[in-house]
Design a protein around this motif. Structure first.
Motif, mmCIF file in Angstrom:
data_model
loop_
_atom_site.group_PDB
_atom_site.id
_atom_site.type_symbol
_atom_site.label_atom_id
_atom_site.label_comp_id
_atom_site.label_asym_id
_atom_site.label_seq_id
_atom_site.Cartn_x
_atom_site.Cartn_y
_atom_site.Cartn_z
ATOM 1 N N VAL A 1 0.849 -1.198 0.000
ATOM 2 C CA VAL A 1 0.000 0.000 0.000
ATOM 3 C C VAL A 1 0.879 1.240 0.000
ATOM 4 O O VAL A 1 0.651 2.210 -0.716
ATOM 5 C CB VAL A 1 -0.933 -0.006 1.224
ATOM 6 C CG1 VAL A 1 -1.625 1.344 1.346
ATOM 7 C CG2 VAL A 1 -1.968 -1.107 1.091
ATOM 8 N N ALA A 2 1.958 1.182 0.804
ATOM 9 C CA ALA A 2 2.880 2.309 0.869
ATOM 10 C C ALA A 2 3.545 2.542 -0.481
ATOM 11 O O ALA A 2 3.723 3.670 -0.913
ATOM 12 C CB ALA A 2 3.939 2.064 1.941
ATOM 13 N N CYS A 3 3.933 1.444 -1.151
ATOM 14 C CA CYS A 3 4.556 1.566 -2.475
ATOM 15 C C CYS A 3 3.624 2.254 -3.454
ATOM 16 O O CYS A 3 4.022 3.120 -4.214
ATOM 17 C CB CYS A 3 4.916 0.185 -3.028
ATOM 18 S SG CYS A 3 6.390 -0.541 -2.292
ATOM 19 N N ASN A 4 2.379 1.843 -3.449
ATOM 20 C CA ASN A 4 1.421 2.391 -4.395
ATOM 21 C C ASN A 4 1.096 3.851 -4.106
ATOM 22 O O ASN A 4 0.779 4.615 -5.007
ATOM 23 C CB ASN A 4 0.120 1.576 -4.354
ATOM 24 C CG ASN A 4 0.305 0.204 -4.950
ATOM 25 O OD1 ASN A 4 1.150 0.018 -5.820
ATOM 26 N ND2 ASN A 4 -0.449 -0.765 -4.476
ATOM 27 N N ASN A 5 1.190 4.230 -2.832
ATOM 28 C CA ASN A 5 0.832 5.592 -2.466
ATOM 29 C C ASN A 5 2.039 6.522 -2.466
ATOM 30 O O ASN A 5 1.911 7.710 -2.230
ATOM 31 C CB ASN A 5 0.203 5.609 -1.061
ATOM 32 C CG ASN A 5 -1.155 4.934 -1.062
ATOM 33 O OD1 ASN A 5 -1.795 4.852 -2.099
ATOM 34 N ND2 ASN A 5 -1.581 4.443 0.086
ATOM 35 N N ASN A 6 3.213 5.962 -2.668
ATOM 36 C CA ASN A 6 4.420 6.749 -2.473
ATOM 37 C C ASN A 6 5.195 6.983 -3.759
ATOM 38 O O ASN A 6 6.162 6.724 -3.783
ATOM 39 C CB ASN A 6 5.338 6.060 -1.458
ATOM 40 C CG ASN A 6 6.366 7.009 -0.910
ATOM 41 O OD1 ASN A 6 7.080 7.646 -1.641
ATOM 42 N ND2 ASN A 6 6.414 7.092 0.375
ATOM 43 N N SER A 7 4.883 6.822 -4.881
ATOM 44 C CA SER A 7 5.562 7.183 -6.131
ATOM 45 C C SER A 7 7.092 7.232 -6.045
ATOM 46 O O SER A 7 7.737 8.074 -6.643
ATOM 47 C CB SER A 7 5.073 8.526 -6.644
ATOM 48 O OG SER A 7 5.569 9.574 -5.847
ATOM 49 N N GLU A 8 7.678 6.339 -5.258
ATOM 50 C CA GLU A 8 9.120 6.152 -5.156
ATOM 51 C C GLU A 8 9.863 7.362 -4.598
ATOM 52 O O GLU A 8 11.068 7.475 -4.713
ATOM 53 C CB GLU A 8 9.728 5.767 -6.524
ATOM 54 C CG GLU A 8 9.180 4.469 -7.055
ATOM 55 C CD GLU A 8 9.885 4.034 -8.322
ATOM 56 O OE1 GLU A 8 9.625 2.926 -8.787
ATOM 57 O OE2 GLU A 8 10.689 4.799 -8.848
ATOM 58 N N GLU A 9 9.147 8.307 -3.964
ATOM 59 C CA GLU A 9 9.826 9.474 -3.408
ATOM 60 C C GLU A 9 9.587 9.538 -1.909
ATOM 61 O O GLU A 9 8.490 9.260 -1.429
ATOM 62 C CB GLU A 9 9.336 10.758 -4.081
ATOM 63 C CG GLU A 9 9.754 10.862 -5.537
ATOM 64 C CD GLU A 9 9.362 12.198 -6.148
ATOM 65 O OE1 GLU A 9 8.851 13.050 -5.396
ATOM 66 O OE2 GLU A 9 9.560 12.368 -7.348
ATOM 67 N N PHE A 10 10.618 9.933 -1.172
ATOM 68 C CA PHE A 10 10.527 10.076 0.270
ATOM 69 C C PHE A 10 10.983 11.484 0.632
ATOM 70 O O PHE A 10 11.967 11.985 0.090
ATOM 71 C CB PHE A 10 11.409 9.043 0.971
ATOM 72 C CG PHE A 10 10.940 7.623 0.781
ATOM 73 C CD1 PHE A 10 10.109 7.014 1.708
ATOM 74 C CD2 PHE A 10 11.328 6.891 -0.335
ATOM 75 C CE1 PHE A 10 9.681 5.709 1.536
ATOM 76 C CE2 PHE A 10 10.902 5.583 -0.513
ATOM 77 C CZ PHE A 10 10.077 4.993 0.418
ATOM 78 N N SER A 11 10.278 12.106 1.552
ATOM 79 C CA SER A 11 10.613 13.466 1.965
ATOM 80 C C SER A 11 10.870 13.487 3.459
ATOM 81 O O SER A 11 9.988 13.140 4.254
ATOM 82 C CB SER A 11 9.463 14.417 1.611
ATOM 83 O OG SER A 11 9.756 15.726 2.031
ATOM 84 N N PHE A 12 12.083 13.897 3.846
ATOM 85 C CA PHE A 12 12.457 13.939 5.258
ATOM 86 C C PHE A 12 13.054 15.303 5.592
ATOM 87 O O PHE A 12 13.612 15.978 4.728
ATOM 88 C CB PHE A 12 13.487 12.842 5.573
ATOM 89 C CG PHE A 12 13.017 11.461 5.209
ATOM 90 C CD1 PHE A 12 12.029 10.822 5.947
ATOM 91 C CD2 PHE A 12 13.561 10.788 4.116
ATOM 92 C CE1 PHE A 12 11.593 9.554 5.615
ATOM 93 C CE2 PHE A 12 13.131 9.519 3.775
ATOM 94 C CZ PHE A 12 12.147 8.899 4.521
#
Length: 351
Positions: A24-35
């Motif tokens: 679910v996280a993969c599908n909702n996260n478009s391969e980008e992470f913001s920290f």
């Protein structure tokens, strides 16, 4: 016994839920992470490790999603750490990151080898975890390169191997080192017609013909590769790298397809051809690196997947054996060893 069964069921449910949460996280996260900072990113890496550890099995699609997510998270964390001038190689956050990264790599490797993978599985995994593929394929330079190479398919090929080699030799003798991008593209246009003509008449080409082509073209592109690698951030070099990588993909895949065509024609092969064709048909799986994987077209991806599935039978055909009767055991063994090698190397280098 009842308690043990309940424990196994509970573990299975936990693993299933962990997989589902990650997907679910993969599908909702478009391969980008913001920290906000490196510490926050490394904390997310620890969370990722905690989510992966309970998973006991993963099919190739599931494994690919897990690896893709980790690669994106890893790259984002790298970027933050090495963009922070207050963090040195011996800092606590840096050491913590490398330790958790090693643990995640171990867990993904465990899942990867937890069951037998086919060569098609490994090719699928490599294609869909290639770094920067999404970014590259959305770029204007990539789209222009695809259009350029598609346009080359319309050229009429030479009628036989003699005419082909005459024109190829003339091209190589008359061509001069490239000074401009346009000169390189003009050469590729003429050379592509020659190369595809050789592939169309591959059964008639001698080993001397093929060596002449290989030796003759190498010099023209060696200097360009060195210049591009020396300054990859340069916009012209970045564009040239896409064209060169797509040229490489195109040639190596067309070569393997030509081998299939010759073998399926039932032509009697010489010992030299058998040896050469073995390498030509396996070469795409060994020689296409991560960047080249990232610039494969959809058609090329499908071709590689089909070739991977058919490889044991093709190898048997090259050897002149009936795959269903006598060739299966030997070629399956070769394919299994190739599969294990490719998966092992890729996991070490890319995850």
């Amino acid at each position: 016994m009842k308690q043990r069964n309940n424990t196994l069921i509970s573990s299975g449910i936990s693993a299933f839920l962990a997989v589902m949460c990650l997907f679910v996280a993969c599908n909702n996260n478009s391969e980008e992470f913001s920290f906000k900072n490196p510490q926050e990113a490394v904390k997310a890496c620890h969370t990722e490790l905690s989510n992966i550890r309970p998973i006991r099995k993963a099919n190739i699609e599931e494994l690919t999603m897990l690896a893709s997510r980790w690669i994106a998270l890893q790259d984002s964390t790298y970027s933050l750490i090495y963009g922070d001038s207050t963090i040195d190689i011996n800092s606590e956050v840096n050491i913590d990151f490398f330790m958790v990264a090693d643990s995640i790599r171990e867990e993904l490797t465990r899942l990867a080898v937890s069951e037998k993978r086919s060569l098609r599985d490994v090719v699928y995994f490599k294609i869909h975890t290639a770094r920067d593929a999404g970014h590259l394929k959305q770029s204007k330079d990539y789209k222009n390169a695809v259009k350029f190479y598609d346009g080359l398919n319309n050229a009429e090929l030479y009628p036989d191997i003699d005419k082909t080699m005459k024109e190829y030799t003339r091209l190589l003798e008359e061509a001069k080192p490239f000074k401009k991008e346009g000169e390189m593209l003009a050469f590729i246009t003429d050379e592509d017609k020659c190369f595809r003509s050789v592939m169309q008449h591959l059964g008639d080409a001698t080993q001397e013909d093929l060596k002449q082509i290989s030796d003759g073209t190498e010099g023209f592109f060696e200097a360009i590769y060195k210049a591009v690698v020396a300054d990859p951030e340069n916009s012209v070099n970045s564009r040239v790298m896409i064209f060169l990588s797509m040229r490489f993909n195109r040639r190596i895949i067309q070569n393997a397809q030509a081998v299939q065509m010759v073998v399926k024609s039932g032509r009697q092969l010489t010992k030299k051809q058998v040896a050469a064709y073995h390498w030509m048909i396996i070469q795409p799986f060994l020689s296409i690196d991560n960047y080249s994987l990232a610039v494969l077209t959809e058609e090329q991806e499908n071709t590689l997947l089909d070739m991977a599935e058919q490889l044991p039978r093709i190898l048997s055909d090259i050897d002149g054996k009936d795959f269903d009767k006598s060739g299966k055991e030997k070629t399956d063994d070769i394919t299994d060893k190739l599969t294990d090698y490719l998966l092992s190397i890729y996991l070490k280098q890319s995850i």
